[in-house]
Scaffold this motif. Structure first.
Motif, PDB file in Angstrom:
ATOM      1  N   GLY A  20       0.848  -1.181   0.000  1.00 24.20           N
ATOM      2  CA  GLY A  20       0.000   0.000   0.000  1.00 24.20           C
ATOM      3  C   GLY A  20       0.884   1.231   0.000  1.00 24.20           C
ATOM      4  N   PRO A  21       0.361   2.355   0.475  1.00 22.62           N
ATOM      5  CA  PRO A  21       1.164   3.573   0.485  1.00 22.62           C
ATOM      6  C   PRO A  21       2.360   3.469   1.420  1.00 22.62           C
ATOM      7  CG  PRO A  21      -1.177   4.064   0.777  1.00 22.62           C
ATOM      8  CD  PRO A  21      -1.010   2.587   0.941  1.00 22.62           C
ATOM      9  N   ARG A  23       4.675   5.722   3.727  1.00 21.44           N
ATOM     10  CA  ARG A  23       4.558   7.039   4.346  1.00 21.44           C
ATOM     11  C   ARG A  23       5.775   7.351   5.207  1.00 21.44           C
ATOM     12  NH1 ARG A  23      -0.793   4.982   4.701  1.00 21.44           N
ATOM     13  NH2 ARG A  23      -2.337   6.331   3.700  1.00 21.44           N
ATOM     14  N   GLY A 142       8.992   6.355   0.801  1.00 25.61           N
ATOM     15  CA  GLY A 142       8.036   7.416   1.097  1.00 25.61           C
ATOM     16  C   GLY A 142       8.617   8.805   1.140  1.00 25.61           C
ATOM     17  N   VAL A 151       3.513  10.728   1.095  1.00 26.51           N
ATOM     18  CA  VAL A 151       2.898   9.471   0.706  1.00 26.51           C
ATOM     19  C   VAL A 151       3.351   9.126  -0.697  1.00 26.51           C
ATOM     20  CG1 VAL A 151       0.753   8.252   0.213  1.00 26.51           C
ATOM     21  CG2 VAL A 151       0.854   9.848   2.134  1.00 26.51           C
ATOM     22  N   ARG A 152       3.818   7.901  -0.878  1.00 32.75           N
ATOM     23  CA  ARG A 152       4.109   7.419  -2.219  1.00 32.75           C
ATOM     24  C   ARG A 152       3.349   6.125  -2.404  1.00 32.75           C
ATOM     25  NH1 ARG A 152      10.174   6.248  -3.988  1.00 32.75           N
ATOM     26  NH2 ARG A 152      10.015   4.618  -2.389  1.00 32.75           N
ATOM     27  N   LEU A 153       2.512   6.053  -3.406  1.00 32.01           N
ATOM     28  CA  LEU A 153       1.740   4.847  -3.628  1.00 32.01           C
ATOM     29  C   LEU A 153       2.673   3.664  -3.884  1.00 32.01           C
ATOM     30  CD1 LEU A 153      -1.197   6.147  -5.830  1.00 32.01           C
ATOM     31  CD2 LEU A 153      -1.178   5.668  -3.385  1.00 32.01           C
ATOM     32  N   CYS A 159       9.364   0.517  -5.446  1.00 34.00           N
ATOM     33  CA  CYS A 159       8.875   0.548  -4.074  1.00 34.00           C
ATOM     34  C   CYS A 159       8.571  -0.856  -3.578  1.00 34.00           C
ATOM     35  CB  CYS A 159       7.629   1.427  -3.977  1.00 34.00           C
ATOM     36  SG  CYS A 159       6.978   1.611  -2.301  1.00 34.00           S
TER      37      CYS A 159
END
Length: 298
Positions: A20-21, A23, A142, A151-153, A159
């Motif tokens: 997920g994201p 952060r 993040g 926030v980075r998806l 990632c």
């Protein structure tokens, strides 16, 4: 050593991680940061200090520098370079007395619970010393705006690769400790149930009826079902389905067609496999496979 290294590598290499994201958050003095249940969450301390109190949950505390491993019964303070892995069994709250910068990533793991019985919390003190490369990756997740939480998806290949590397490093650290259940990742502590689990994981496409599994475990159907549920918290049929679905996701991600995957996993028709996959994931295998391709191409 309380685990089979080959079995550990089998589990780690077969994990499917959906992120997920990512952060990067800043906590002021006295700041709180909730860790919500329902997802596996990785927390890495970049700067400062945070404390966590597991209360009534099972927590494993690894101190890399001291070389000690223990069950955590009270509050624990983590410093820069330390990490926490929450299995998502229940909520927890991080607290910072003087302030901290942390990176958190929520993720879903595709693997049967019986093969990966993580405790509610795994705390790794000195994680950066244990796994410097993984820690360096964790610190860069993040990216944030100046003075704000970022926030980075987690849908990019980079990632997901970084998160997977850090996650596996934490799991490996836990598995090498005495906190891991005896005989992990086949945790039944029952040679007959271990035989059944190993057989299903080795050949998920076999026609595994409850009668066949009970016979392999040298038990009656009723006694086998009761002992299996007591050991793993799920029915034998549910376990077989989880193993098959985990293998299906691995195969689909590797480029196998729906028909190839269906045949390999012992389904009599693509329609039957698709129904089972939709019940497990909420989406059709063809759409899931397309989505995985899109992620790789992005």
């Amino acid at each position: 050593m309380t685990f089979d290294p080959a079995a550990l590598e089998e589990v780690l290499s077969s994990l499917v991680v959906r992120t997920g994201p990512a952060r990067r958050s800043t906590l002021g003095a006295g700041g709180l940061h909730p860790v919500v249940p329902g997802h596996v969450t990785l927390v890495y301390v970049v700067e400062g200090e945070i404390s966590v109190d597991p209360r009534d949950t099972l927590a494993c505390d690894l101190d890399v520098e001291a070389g000690t491993v223990s069950r955590l019964d009270g509050s624990r303070t983590l410093l820069a370079g330390d990490a926490i892995l929450s299995a998502g069994h229940g909520p927890s709250v991080l607290h910072s007395e003087s302030g901290a910068r942390i990176v958190t990533v929520e993720m879903d793991l595709d693997w049967p619970r019986a093969a990966l019985p993580l405790p509610s919390l795994v705390l790794v003190g000195g994680f950066a010393a244990l796994e410097p490369a993984a820690a360096a990756l964790a610190a860069e997740l993040g990216p944030c705006l100046d003075g704000q939480d970022g926030v980075r998806l987690g849908d990019s290949v980079i990632c997901r690769t970084m998160v997977t590397a850090v996650l596996l490093a934490v799991i490996r650290a836990w598995a090498h400790s005495t906190c891991a259940p005896h005989g992990w990742p086949r945790r039944a502590q029952d040679p007959f149930l271990e035989r059944v689990v190993a057989a299903v994981m080795d050949e998920p496409g076999h026609e595994w009826t409850v009668d066949a599994l009970a016979s392999m475990g040298a038990m009656s159907r009723t006694i086998f079902a009761e002992r299996f549920r007591s050991a793993f918290g799920q029915s034998p049929a549910s376990f077989v389905t989880e193993v098959r679905m985990a293998r299906a996701k691995t195969m689909l991600s590797a480029g196998h067609s729906v028909s190839e995957t269906s045949r390999e996993l012992g389904y009599s028709s693509d329609e039957g496999f698709s129904r089972a996959f939709r019940r497990h994931t909420g989406t059709a295998p063809s759409l899931w496979r397309t989505h995985q391709r899109d992620e790789i191409a992005s």
